[in-house]
Design an enzyme around this catalytic site. Structure first.
Site, PDB file in Angstrom:
ATOM      1  N   THR A 196       0.826  -1.208   0.000  1.00  0.00           N
ATOM      2  CA  THR A 196       0.000   0.000   0.000  1.00  0.00           C
ATOM      3  C   THR A 196       0.861   1.258   0.000  1.00  0.00           C
ATOM      4  O   THR A 196       1.972   1.270   0.548  1.00  0.00           O
ATOM      5  CB  THR A 196      -0.913   0.040   1.237  1.00  0.00           C
ATOM      6  OG1 THR A 196      -0.113  -0.156   2.419  1.00  0.00           O
ATOM      7  CG2 THR A 196      -1.983  -1.037   1.175  1.00  0.00           C
ATOM      8  N   ARG A 197       0.315   2.326  -0.608  1.00  0.00           N
ATOM      9  CA  ARG A 197       0.887   3.664  -0.542  1.00  0.00           C
ATOM     10  C   ARG A 197      -0.230   4.673  -0.328  1.00  0.00           C
ATOM     11  O   ARG A 197      -1.293   4.571  -0.922  1.00  0.00           O
ATOM     12  CB  ARG A 197       1.661   4.014  -1.819  1.00  0.00           C
ATOM     13  CG  ARG A 197       2.986   3.298  -1.991  1.00  0.00           C
ATOM     14  CD  ARG A 197       4.003   3.725  -0.940  1.00  0.00           C
ATOM     15  NE  ARG A 197       5.303   3.101  -1.150  1.00  0.00           N
ATOM     16  CZ  ARG A 197       5.650   1.894  -0.732  1.00  0.00           C
ATOM     17  NH1 ARG A 197       4.765   1.152  -0.091  1.00  0.00           N
ATOM     18  NH2 ARG A 197       6.859   1.420  -0.957  1.00  0.00           N
ATOM     19  N   LYS A 257      -0.391  -2.031   9.224  1.00  0.00           N
ATOM     20  CA  LYS A 257       0.932  -1.652   8.718  1.00  0.00           C
ATOM     21  C   LYS A 257       1.327  -0.299   9.307  1.00  0.00           C
ATOM     22  O   LYS A 257       0.549   0.654   9.266  1.00  0.00           O
ATOM     23  CB  LYS A 257       0.899  -1.566   7.189  1.00  0.00           C
ATOM     24  CG  LYS A 257       2.199  -1.102   6.537  1.00  0.00           C
ATOM     25  CD  LYS A 257       2.010  -0.990   5.031  1.00  0.00           C
ATOM     26  CE  LYS A 257       3.201  -0.350   4.355  1.00  0.00           C
ATOM     27  NZ  LYS A 257       2.968  -0.164   2.899  1.00  0.00           N
ATOM     28  N   HIS A 283       8.078   7.736   8.718  1.00  0.00           N
ATOM     29  CA  HIS A 283       8.407   8.491   7.507  1.00  0.00           C
ATOM     30  C   HIS A 283       9.713   9.257   7.680  1.00  0.00           C
ATOM     31  O   HIS A 283      10.487   9.400   6.738  1.00  0.00           O
ATOM     32  CB  HIS A 283       7.270   9.464   7.182  1.00  0.00           C
ATOM     33  CG  HIS A 283       7.528  10.330   5.993  1.00  0.00           C
ATOM     34  ND1 HIS A 283       7.697   9.810   4.723  1.00  0.00           N
ATOM     35  CD2 HIS A 283       7.668  11.679   5.878  1.00  0.00           C
ATOM     36  CE1 HIS A 283       7.909  10.806   3.869  1.00  0.00           C
ATOM     37  NE2 HIS A 283       7.907  11.930   4.545  1.00  0.00           N
ATOM     38  N   CYS A 337      12.260  -0.922   1.996  1.00  0.00           N
ATOM     39  CA  CYS A 337      12.215  -0.230   0.703  1.00  0.00           C
ATOM     40  C   CYS A 337      13.185   0.937   0.763  1.00  0.00           C
ATOM     41  O   CYS A 337      13.949   1.083   1.729  1.00  0.00           O
ATOM     42  CB  CYS A 337      10.791   0.222   0.372  1.00  0.00           C
ATOM     43  SG  CYS A 337      10.185   1.572   1.402  1.00  0.00           S
TER      44      CYS A 337
END
Length: 382
Positions: free
Chosen positions: A47-48, A261, A265, A310
């Site tokens: 997901t984003r 999730k 950031h 990531c």
């Protein structure tokens, strides 16, 4: 064969550029060392987030409005759900960067958002613990994208339209002059009229002559189990942001057996070689993330069920680089998405195709140009 355009890197933005070029009947080649939907770069992890009231800068909002329309069009062409509307809830100090930036963008572009005080947050969203003095802003038409599915959709449609996609070929360099471009890989060379560089964490080496530092960071994604129904997607749990003194954290409602999730950031570990990404668990980062969960998500008490790594590719001012190469008119690039770029992939791909084939785009993206690093003034945070 000589191509009308060659795309280096077919992840989030590159796959979209490949699709938009192919939809214009261009003879286009895409090159990537990995297949669409891979987990070696930036565009994976299920997901984003996607939202319009953009706290990073209001100049992004027109691009987001077009991105929403393009994601919807992609869904229709694929007969596939790619966007899920859950709402996006930002929690933080009223004068902090996230809340003040969200409200500023919403006011400038007349976007519907809802302000919530601490009491209202507790009543509406009891699964989130709100620090004293904090408030919230809810954007109802925000949500998330199925990230791998989006990349696969763009790449698959591009191939259906005649694009050639070659995977397993690492690009070693490129050259350009007025007569065209040549792209070199480990196995050969390809010639074309134009070049589009969308290489993610590998862009720094391919665009080194721009003189702008692009720093990849290693970032961690975590999933935690819970039996608490307050965090389920179908029960009204939104995507969420917390703007805290020690960092910015975000998360997604539970949508499958993996649970909720959650990730940070802010922060991140610099990477020297993105081809040798360390995928191991960082114990210090894990402790920070789990401390956030314990402090702010009281119903998420289950064990960590999954972990992934990531990369962010940071520009010096944390805004994107989208422009034509200053010495080669036939070379376009998009780089330095700085951890907030995937939601824009649809529109960035369309813009690159327009710049490549038409020489101009109707989208207002000049604030992302390379010129800002030459003293013309970049878009800045609030």
């Amino acid at each position: 064969m000589r191509y009308d355009a060659i795309v280096i890197g077919c992840g989030g933005v590159g796959s979209a550029a490949l699709f938009h070029l192919a939809s214009r009947d261009a003879r286009v080649l895409g090159l990537d060392r990995f297949p669409p939907g891979h987990d070696h770069g930036s565009s994976h992890g299920a997901t984003r987030v996607i939202r319009q009231a953009y706290f990073e800068h209001p100049d992004y909002v027109p691009l987001l409005q077009r991105a929403y329309a393009l994601w919807q069009a992609l869904e229709q062409r694929r007969s596939q759900r790619l966007y899920v509307e859950t709402g996006v809830l930002a929690i933080g100090p009223p004068d902090g960067a996230v809340l003040s930036g969200t409200l500023h963008s919403a006011a400038r572009h007349a976007l519907p958002v809802e302000r919530l005080n601490a009491q209202q947050l507790g009543e509406r969203f009891p699964g989130f613990r709100v620090p004293d003095g904090y408030a919230g802003v809810l954007e109802r038409n925000g949500g998330y994208l199925h990230v791998e599915d989006c990349v696969i959709a763009h790449a698959g449609l591009a191939e259906t339209l005649g694009a050639e996609l070659r995977v397993g070929e690492a690009v070693t360099g490129w050259e350009a002059d007025d007569s065209g471009v040549v792209v070199h890989t480990a196995t050969g060379a390809y010639r074309g009229e134009r070049l589009v560089v969308t290489a993610g964490a590998w862009a720094g080496a391919l665009l080194a002559d721009l003189g702008v530092a692009l720093q990849p960071l290693r970032k961690h994604l975590h999933w935690y189990g819970t039996d608490d129904t307050r965090y389920r997607q179908g029960n009204g749990c939104p995507v969420f942001f917390y703007d805290l003194p020690h960092g910015t954290f975000y998360g997604f409602p539970q949508r499958d057996s993996l649970g909720v999730k959650v990730a940070e950031h802010s922060g991140g570990e610099p990477i020297r070689d993105p081809s040798r990404l360390d995928r191991s668990l960082d114990q210090r980062e894990q402790r920070r993330n789990e401390q956030f969960v314990r402090s702010h998500l009281p119903g998420v008490t289950g064990p960590r069920t999954h972990h992934a790594v990531c990369m962010y590719t940071m520009s010096p001012d944390e805004h994107f680089l989208l422009d034509r190469h200053p010495r080669h008119d036939n070379v376009l690039f998009c780089a330095g998405l700085s951890g907030h770029g995937f939601k824009f992939a649809s529109v960035l791909g369309a813009i690159l195709a327009e710049l490549a084939l038409d020489g101009a785009t109707p989208s207002p993206c000049g604030f992302l140009s390379l010129a800002r690093f030459a003293g013309s003034g970049p878009a800045r945070r609030h």
